[in-house]
Write an enzyme that holds these catalytic residues in place. Structure first.
Site, PDB file in Angstrom:
ATOM      1  N   ARG A 163      -1.039  -1.147  -8.549  1.00 32.78           N
ATOM      2  CA  ARG A 163      -2.418  -0.779  -8.177  1.00 32.78           C
ATOM      3  C   ARG A 163      -2.498   0.756  -8.219  1.00 32.78           C
ATOM      4  NH1 ARG A 163      -3.281  -1.454  -2.310  1.00 32.78           N
ATOM      5  NH2 ARG A 163      -4.339  -3.461  -2.343  1.00 32.78           N
ATOM      6  N   ASP A 210       0.863  -1.176   0.000  1.00 32.98           N
ATOM      7  CA  ASP A 210       0.000   0.000   0.000  1.00 32.98           C
ATOM      8  C   ASP A 210       0.902   1.229   0.000  1.00 32.98           C
ATOM      9  OD1 ASP A 210      -2.188  -1.687   0.229  1.00 32.98           O
ATOM     10  OD2 ASP A 210      -2.371  -1.449   2.397  1.00 32.98           O
TER      11      ASP A 210
HETATM   12  P1  FDA Z   1     -14.218   8.738  -5.316  1.00 33.08           P
HETATM   13  O1  FDA Z   1     -14.368   8.594  -3.836  1.00 33.08           O
HETATM   14  O2  FDA Z   1     -13.449   9.899  -5.856  1.00 33.08           O
HETATM   15  O3  FDA Z   1     -15.658   8.690  -5.916  1.00 33.08           O
HETATM   16  C1  FDA Z   1     -15.863   9.041  -7.250  1.00 33.08           C
HETATM   17  C2  FDA Z   1     -17.294   8.755  -7.634  1.00 33.08           C
HETATM   18  O4  FDA Z   1     -17.540   7.338  -7.554  1.00 33.08           O
HETATM   19  C3  FDA Z   1     -18.336   9.374  -6.743  1.00 33.08           C
HETATM   20  O5  FDA Z   1     -18.556  10.720  -7.078  1.00 33.08           O
HETATM   21  C4  FDA Z   1     -19.523   8.471  -7.016  1.00 33.08           C
HETATM   22  O6  FDA Z   1     -20.082   8.807  -8.264  1.00 33.08           O
HETATM   23  C5  FDA Z   1     -18.859   7.118  -7.117  1.00 33.08           C
HETATM   24  N1  FDA Z   1     -18.835   6.464  -5.790  1.00 33.08           N
HETATM   25  C6  FDA Z   1     -17.761   6.288  -5.007  1.00 33.08           C
HETATM   26  N2  FDA Z   1     -18.097   5.637  -3.860  1.00 33.08           N
HETATM   27  C7  FDA Z   1     -19.419   5.427  -3.931  1.00 33.08           C
HETATM   28  C8  FDA Z   1     -20.364   4.802  -3.061  1.00 33.08           C
HETATM   29  N3  FDA Z   1     -20.004   4.275  -1.871  1.00 33.08           N
HETATM   30  N4  FDA Z   1     -21.645   4.742  -3.458  1.00 33.08           N
HETATM   31  C9  FDA Z   1     -22.025   5.264  -4.641  1.00 33.08           C
HETATM   32  N5  FDA Z   1     -21.169   5.881  -5.500  1.00 33.08           N
HETATM   33  C10 FDA Z   1     -19.908   5.952  -5.152  1.00 33.08           C
HETATM   34  N6  FDA Z   1      -5.231   5.336  -1.083  1.00 33.08           N
HETATM   35  C11 FDA Z   1      -3.928   5.598  -0.797  1.00 33.08           C
HETATM   36  O7  FDA Z   1      -3.534   6.765  -0.670  1.00 33.08           O
HETATM   37  N7  FDA Z   1      -3.035   4.552  -0.641  1.00 33.08           N
HETATM   38  C12 FDA Z   1      -3.408   3.257  -0.803  1.00 33.08           C
HETATM   39  O8  FDA Z   1      -2.570   2.353  -0.672  1.00 33.08           O
HETATM   40  C13 FDA Z   1      -4.761   2.981  -1.131  1.00 33.08           C
HETATM   41  N8  FDA Z   1      -5.185   1.692  -1.319  1.00 33.08           N
HETATM   42  C14 FDA Z   1      -6.447   1.465  -1.807  1.00 33.08           C
HETATM   43  C15 FDA Z   1      -6.835   0.188  -2.175  1.00 33.08           C
HETATM   44  C16 FDA Z   1      -8.084  -0.041  -2.741  1.00 33.08           C
HETATM   45  C17 FDA Z   1      -8.475  -1.417  -3.158  1.00 33.08           C
HETATM   46  C18 FDA Z   1      -8.996   1.054  -2.917  1.00 33.08           C
HETATM   47  C19 FDA Z   1     -10.357   0.857  -3.521  1.00 33.08           C
HETATM   48  C20 FDA Z   1      -8.627   2.328  -2.520  1.00 33.08           C
HETATM   49  C21 FDA Z   1      -7.370   2.551  -1.955  1.00 33.08           C
HETATM   50  N9  FDA Z   1      -6.987   3.835  -1.577  1.00 33.08           N
HETATM   51  C22 FDA Z   1      -5.666   4.070  -1.253  1.00 33.08           C
HETATM   52  C23 FDA Z   1      -7.988   4.947  -1.481  1.00 33.08           C
HETATM   53  C24 FDA Z   1      -8.037   5.805  -2.739  1.00 33.08           C
HETATM   54  O9  FDA Z   1      -6.864   6.574  -2.840  1.00 33.08           O
HETATM   55  C25 FDA Z   1      -9.258   6.744  -2.724  1.00 33.08           C
HETATM   56  O10 FDA Z   1      -9.104   7.646  -1.680  1.00 33.08           O
HETATM   57  C26 FDA Z   1     -10.586   6.031  -2.558  1.00 33.08           C
HETATM   58  O11 FDA Z   1     -10.644   4.847  -3.293  1.00 33.08           O
HETATM   59  C27 FDA Z   1     -11.725   6.947  -3.050  1.00 33.08           C
HETATM   60  O12 FDA Z   1     -11.590   7.249  -4.412  1.00 33.08           O
HETATM   61  P2  FDA Z   1     -12.408   6.493  -5.559  1.00 33.08           P
HETATM   62  O13 FDA Z   1     -11.505   6.366  -6.733  1.00 33.08           O
HETATM   63  O14 FDA Z   1     -12.929   5.189  -5.041  1.00 33.08           O
HETATM   64  O15 FDA Z   1     -13.597   7.406  -5.971  1.00 33.08           O
END
Ligand code: FDA
Length: 316
Positions: free
Chosen positions: A186, A136
């Site tokens: 990742r 991570d």
């Molecule tokens: P984001 O939160 O920006 O959401 C974008 C859009 O997706 C929303 O506007 C909505 O439309 C949709 N959406 C998202 N969640 C939803 C929900 N619950 N219900 C409905 N719609 C939803 N970070 C880091 O700094 N170091 C790391 O090592 C990791 N490791 C990691 C592993 C894995 C498997 C994941 C999934 C994430 C991480 N992260 C991480 C966290 C990552 O950096 C990030 O902060 C989160 O995943 C949130 O960003 P998203 O890309 O998921 O979408």
């Protein structure tokens, strides 16, 4: 950061709230939404159930920024046992680790030893699946040492992958190097509050950076080099874009995957898996489930409903 999210982080950091919640008999259902179990055996059982639903798992022992040597030892042991259990069950031996839970708070030498040992355990138990120790990525003060750790494990021919945060300004250079080396990467947007001199800070800029990184990781050159991209996101727009770029550049379904957190957008996880996208879930386990789970509520207030339903005994 939103006031709501700050409040939830406050709850995550409060020792008295954590103690009370983790000892509460009402909160088990809430925990099980986001956490695979209180120990390795429960985490493994959950991974097996997911496999029946065509979802892979990456197991993570709960805890971060750990400075207590005993706790570090407990973490290493729990993860090694899980690696053995995954191997015995014929599942992917896929673990996620934070360097700061395996010794980096003491010294990077100590961390390197612990992580190397764990990567050897992954290699020893590996089967036919995609077996790897995924590093991570934490805050930007540890980006370079984490990448150095990745390079060290690669130089030892150990099965290792690394997480890269799209929001960092340095990421295009890091990705170019990782692509040249045929890495498993990742890609996440980035979760830490970084200053503008280190990272883009607006939502739109962060999304643009993520799309650019998708193009790099799914380029024809990356495919030729044997890169295995993992898109760690719940954002359907990013996944749709990755699917489009992958199809355009001739990537097969088994050459890349999407990874989401256990319990977040579960219907969407299913939908992707049903139409043949490889989906993996980040599956945390361990005693310290409260700080992790309440942070998920901070990210999405809808998840508060699960807290209440858990307390009245009607968990989802
Ligand atoms: P984001 O939160 O920006 O959401 C974008 C859009 O997706 C929303 O506007 C909505 O439309 C949709 N959406 C998202 N969640 C939803 C929900 N619950 N219900 C409905 N719609 C939803 N970070 C880091 O700094 N170091 C790391 O090592 C990791 N490791 C990691 C592993 C894995 C498997 C994941 C999934 C994430 C991480 N992260 C991480 C966290 C990552 O950096 C990030 O902060 C989160 O995943 C949130 O960003 P998203 O890309 O998921 O979408």
């Amino acid at each position: 950061m939103l006031l709501w999210q700050k409040m939830m982080i406050g709850l995550a950091r409060s020792e008295s709230v954590t103690r009370r919640m983790q000892n509460s008999r009402f909160m088990g259902r809430f925990a099980s939404r986001f956490v695979g179990g209180r120990d390795g055996a429960e985490g493994l059982a959950r991974a097996r159930t997911l496999r029946e639903q065509k979802l892979s798992a990456s197991l993570f022992y709960l805890g971060e920024y750990v400075a207590d040597p005993l706790e570090i030892e407990t973490t290493s042991r729990a993860l090694a046992e899980v690696a053995q259990g995954l191997g015995r069950s014929g599942l992917d031996v896929h673990l996620s680790v934070d360097p700061t839970q395996l010794g980096a708070m003491i010294s990077w030498e100590a961390c390197r030893e612990n992580v190397t040992e764990l990567a050897r355990e992954v290699a020893a138990n590996a089967g036919a699946g995609r077996d790897v120790l995924m590093l991570d990525m934490e805050d930007s003060t540890v980006t370079q040492p984490t990448l150095d750790l990745y390079d060290h494990l690669r130089s030892e021919n150990l099965p290792v992958a690394v997480t890269i945060q799209a929001y960092l300004h340095r990421t295009p250079d890091d990705l170019a190097r990782l692509v040249a080396g045929g890495a498993m990467v990742r890609l996440v947007k980035g979760a830490f509050a970084e200053p503008g001199k280190k990272a883009v800070t607006g939502r739109r800029d962060r999304d643009d950076a993520y799309r650019k990184a998708i193009v790099t990781l799914l380029s024809p050159e990356a495919r030729e080099r044997g890169v295995y991209p993992v898109f760690g996101t719940h954002d359907h727009r990013m996944v749709a874009f990755a699917e489009h770029v992958a199809a355009t550049n001739g990537w097969q379904r088994d050459q890349w995957e999407v990874e989401m957190l256990l319990g977040v957008r579960t219907a969407y996880q299913r939908e992707l898996a049903d139409r043949g996208v490889a989906v993996r879930l980040y599956l945390p386990f361990g005693r310290d489930w409260w700080p992790y789970s309440i942070r998920r509520v901070g990210e999405n207030p809808k998840n508060l409903g699960f807290v209440f339903r858990s307390m009245v005994g009607r968990g989802a």
